[in-house]
Design an enzyme around this catalytic site. Structure first.
Site, PDB file in Angstrom:
ATOM      1  N   GLU A 126       0.876  -1.167   0.000  1.00  0.00           N
ATOM      2  CA  GLU A 126       0.000   0.000   0.000  1.00  0.00           C
ATOM      3  C   GLU A 126       0.919   1.225   0.000  1.00  0.00           C
ATOM      4  O   GLU A 126       1.685   1.409   0.950  1.00  0.00           O
ATOM      5  CB  GLU A 126      -0.880   0.019   1.243  1.00  0.00           C
ATOM      6  N   ASP A 179      -5.170   8.232  11.363  1.00  0.00           N
ATOM      7  CA  ASP A 179      -3.862   7.696  11.721  1.00  0.00           C
ATOM      8  C   ASP A 179      -3.389   8.102  13.106  1.00  0.00           C
ATOM      9  O   ASP A 179      -3.605   9.205  13.563  1.00  0.00           O
ATOM     10  CB  ASP A 179      -2.822   8.149  10.689  1.00  0.00           C
ATOM     11  N   TYR A 221     -10.964  -4.369   3.042  1.00  0.00           N
ATOM     12  CA  TYR A 221     -10.091  -4.100   4.179  1.00  0.00           C
ATOM     13  C   TYR A 221     -10.954  -4.035   5.437  1.00  0.00           C
ATOM     14  O   TYR A 221     -11.738  -3.108   5.606  1.00  0.00           O
ATOM     15  CB  TYR A 221      -9.377  -2.768   3.940  1.00  0.00           C
TER      16      TYR A 221
END
Lengths: 373, 261
Positions: free
Chosen positions: B41, B52, B166
Site C-alpha cells: 500500500e 492515523d 479491508y
C-alpha cells in the site's frame, strides 16, 4: 458512519419530541439567559453617521458566547443516547468552556482537545475548562490550532465511539452536524427578527456576523434567508496578509475540497494539502467553512468579506469606547465591517451586528497589541 | 493487473511514501516485496491524517516537509512496477485526489500500472464518480469495513469493493497494539456473508503471533505502523531493517498456519 447514523436518528426523533424542545427552551431561558437583548447602539450610530446600528448581544449568554445554544441541545441528545462521555474540539476555548459547562450541568465526563498554540493565546479559557471539571488535552501536531484539535477529537471519537459523543462546536463535519448545529443556533435569528420588528417596525437592510466555522452567523442569518431584501454579510479573518497561510478567508483564497468529513471551500495548496491559516482570533482560524455558507455564497444569497487583524483590534477599542462593550476578537471582525459599511448606508436603514461573544478571553492579546493611553 | 494473494495469509505492507525520501521508499518497497509481501500500500502523506495514530502522523509530517505529493507517489509506483509484479495500491485521503480530479487520478493510476486504490475518507455513499472512473479502467476499489458498520453497510461496502475488502480490526486509528481485539473475527465473518473477495485485516498488527492469528480467519494481514516505525528507528538502513522484520513475521506467522492445514 454508524455513530453518525445513530446521532441523526436520535436528533430527528428529538426534533419532533415536544418534551425535548420544552426542556431545551427551559434551559436556554433559565440557565443560559435567553432571550438575549437587541441593543440600539446610539453613540456608535451617531459617530458612523449612517444606518442605525443594532447589536444582538449573544455575548451576554452564560459562558460569554453563542456556543452554549448548541452545547445545551447536544447535551440533551447525549442524555437520550445514554452516553456518559463527551469530547469536543475548541479554538478560542469558548466552545470548550460551553461543553465543560453543560457536562458539569448534566454530569458527563468531559475531554476537550485544544491546539497548544491556542492554549497559549486563550489561557483564561483553559483554566475555566479545568475549573469546570473538564480534562483539556493539548494537541501538538500540525499547526497546533483548531483543525489539529478536530483531528485529535475525531481520532478519540473513532476509538471510543461506543461510549462517547463528539460534541462538535460548529456547522462543520459530516452530516448531521452542520444541520443540527445550525438548528440549535437559529434561535438567535428568530429572536432578532421579532425584536427588530418590535423596535423599528421593519426588517434590517443588512445583517453582519463573523464567520469561523460559521455557527453564530448561520444562527442569526437563518431566519432571514427568506427575507430576500435583507443582505446577509459574513466577515472572515483577513489575518495579516493576502498570501496563503496569512489569513483564513476561505472564500477569497479557497477552493472546493474535503476536510474532516465536510465538502466545502477549503484553503489548500495545489497538491490538495490543507493550508495553514492565520488570524489574531483563534475562533476564526480555520481552513474550511460550514457547507451551508458555501451554498449561501454560491447562490448569491450571502456576501462574504474580510477584516484584517488590525481592523479587528481597532474595532474592539471602538466598540469598547463608544458603547462600553468589549467584544471577542472574533466578533470584532463583524464590528470592523459595520464601521466600514454603516456610513455608506442611509440613516433610515437598519444594520444588525451579531456580537457573538465577549472579549474577556482576549485581554492578553489586546494588551500585547494595543497601546492604551 | 489482478491482485493476487499468493500466500496464506498474504501480507499487505503499508509504507508512507517520502519518509525519509522517495528514493529510499523505492528501496524499501522492493526489499519488502523480496522478503515476501504480496501487496504494497503506497501511502500518500496528508496534512490532516485523521485516521492515523502518532507513528503514521509523524511519517506523514516528515514526508510532507520535502513536498511529497500524490503525483510523486504515482511516479514511484511506476518505478516499482518496472521491477515487480506485486500488488500495488495507492492509499490516500480524498482531498489530494479531488484536487487532481477523479478522472485524472484514475488515468494516472492506470498509466502507472497500479492495481487499485483505497481512499480512507471516501465513504461508499459518496463514491459513485470514483467507482465509474476506476472500474472502467479495471482498477480495484478497496474500501474499509469497521466493527461498527451495520450489516446493511457491509453489504454496500462489499458491492462497491473489488480486489479485496479491508476489515479494520478495531474501533480506533492506526497503530501497533499488544493484543488482537475480539472484534476482528466477527467482522470478517459478517463480511463473508456479502462477498467472496479476499478479506484483509488491518490496524494494530505487528507481531508474528498476531499475523498467525489473523491468518486463521482472514486472507491477508495488513501491517502498517509497525513497518513505518522500523523505518523511523533505523535511519541509514531502512530497507534491510524492514526486510528482516518482514521475513521474521512471515516465517513464524505462516509456519503454524501451514501445519494446521
Amino acid at each position: 458512519m454508524a455513530a453518525l447514523d445513530e446521532l441523526e436518528r436520535h436528533y430527528e426523533k428529538a426534533k419532533r419530541d415536544r418534551n425535548f424542545q420544552k426542556r431545551l427552551n427551559q434551559l436556554l431561558h433559565t440557565y443560559a439567559g435567553r432571550p438575549t437583548p437587541l441593543f440600539f447602539a446610539q453613540r456608535l450610530t451617531k459617530i458612523l453617521g449612517g444606518a442605525k446600528v443594532y447589536l444582538k448581544r449573544e455575548d451576554l449568554l452564560h459562558t460569554g458566547a453563542h456556543k452554549i445554544n448548541n452545547c445545551l441541545g447536544q447535551a440533551l441528545l447525549v442524555e437520550r443516547m445514554g452516553k456518559h462521555r463527551v469530547i469536543a474540539e475548541t479554538g478560542a476555548g469558548q466552545h470548550g468552556v460551553a461543553t465543560a459547562t453543560v457536562c458539569a450541568l448534566l454530569g458527563f465526563e468531559c475531554v476537550v482537545y485544544m491546539g497548544t498554540e491556542d492554549m497559549r493565546r486563550q489561557e483564561l479559557n483553559v483554566f475555566r475548562m479545568r475549573l469546570l471539571g473538564a480534562e483539556v488535552r493539548g494537541v501538538d501536531s500540525g499547526s497546533r490550532t483548531l483543525k489539529d484539535a478536530i483531528n485529535e477529537a475525531m481520532r478519540d471519537w473513532v476509538t471510543n465511539v461506543r461510549t462517547t459523543h463528539y460534541l462538535l462546536g460548529s456547522v462543520l463535519g459530516a452530516h448531521p452536524y452542520p444541520t443540527m448545529v445550525r438548528d440549535f443556533h437559529k434561535v438567535t435569528g428568530r429572536e432578532a427578527r421579532a425584536q427588530i420588528l418590535k423596535a423599528e417596525g421593519r426588517l434590517p437592510k443588512a445583517i453582519i456576523a463573523c464567520v469561523g466555522g460559521g455557527s453564530n452567523s448561520i444562527g442569526i442569518f437563518y431566519e432571514f434567508i427568506k427575507d430576500k431584501k435583507v443582505q446577509l454579510i459574513g466577515v472572515e479573518a483577513g489575518g495579516r496578509g493576502q498570501r496563503l497561510g496569512d489569513h483564513a478567508a476561505r472564500f477569497r483564497g479557497g477552493s472546493p475540497g474535503v476536510l474532516q468529513g465536510t465538502y466545502s471551500y477549503v484553503l489548500q495548496d495545489e497538491a490538495g494539502q490543507i493550508s495553514a491559516t492565520h488570524s489574531v482570533s483563534a475562533g476564526l482560524d480555520y481552513p474550511s467553512i460550514g457547507p451551508e455558507h458555501a451554498w449561501l455564497k454560491d447562490t448569491g444569497r450571502a456576501e462574504y468579506v474580510s477584516a484584517t487583524d488590525q481592523e479587528a483590534l481597532e474595532a474592539c477599542t471602538v466598540l469598547a469606547r463608544t458603547e462600553g462593550i468589549i467584544p471577542a476578537l472574533e466578533s470584532a471582525h463583524a464590528v470592523a465591517e459595520v464601521i466600514k459599511r454603516a456610513p455608506r448606508m442611509k440613516k433610515s436603514e437598519v444594520v444588525m451586528v451579531n456580537v457573538s461573544g465577549r472579549g474577556d478571553k482576549d485581554i492578553g492579546i489586546l494588551r500585547e497589541n494595543l497601546k492604551l493611553e | 493487473m489482478p491482485l493476487r494473494f499468493q500466500n496464506s495469509p498474504a501480507l499487505v505492507a503499508y509504507l508512507t511514501c517520502g519518509d525519509p525520501d522517495l528514493a529510499i521508499t523505492l528501496d524499501i518497497a522492493l526489499a519488502t516485496i523480496d522478503a515476501g509481501a504480496d501487496v504494497i500500500e503506497l501511502g500518500v502523506p496528508f496534512s490532516d491524517p485523521v485516521a492515523d495514530g502518532p507513528v503514521i502522523q509523524r511519517a506523514s509530517e516528515r514526508a510532507l516537509r520535502h513536498g511529497t505529493s500524490l503525483l510523486q507517489v504515482l511516479e514511484l509506483a511506476r518505478k516499482i512496477r518496472k521491477k515487480s509484479q506485486a500488488g500495488l495500491i495507492i492509499f490516500t485521503y480524498l482531498n489530494p485526489v479531488l484536487r487532481m480530479g477523479m478522472e485524472r487520478f484514475s488515468a494516472a493510476a492506470q498509466d502507472a500500472c497500479v492495481d487499485g486504490a483505497l481512499i480512507t475518507d471516501l465513504p461508499v455513499e459518496e463514491s459513485r464518480d470514483y467507482l465509474v472512473e476506476m472500474q472502467k479502467r479495471g482498477l480495484a476499489t478497496v474500501f474499509l469495513a469497521a466493527p461498527t458498520s451495520t450489516d446493511a453497510r457491509l453489504q454496500q461496502i462489499a458491492r462497491a469493493s473489488s480486489g479485496f475488502v479491508y476489515a479494520v480490526s478495531r474501533t480506533g486509528v492506526t497503530g501497533a497494539r499488544q493484543q488482537m481485539p475480539e472484534d476482528a473475527p466477527k467482522l470478517v465473518g459478517r463480511l463473508r456473508r456479502y462477498t467472496d473477495l479476499p478479506v484483509a485485516v488491518g490496524f494494530g498488527i505487528s507481531t508474528s503471533a498476531q499475523f498467525e492469528a489473523v491468518g486463521k480467519f482472514a486472507d491477508a494481514a495488513v501491517v502498517g505502523s509497525a513497518i513505518v516505525e522500523i523505518i523511523e528507528r533505523n535511519p541509514g538502513k531502512e530497507a534491510e531493517s524492514v526486510a528482516q522484520f518482514v521475513r521474521q513475521l512471515l516465517v513464524s506467522g505462516r509456519q503454524s498456519s501451514a501445519l494446521s492445514r
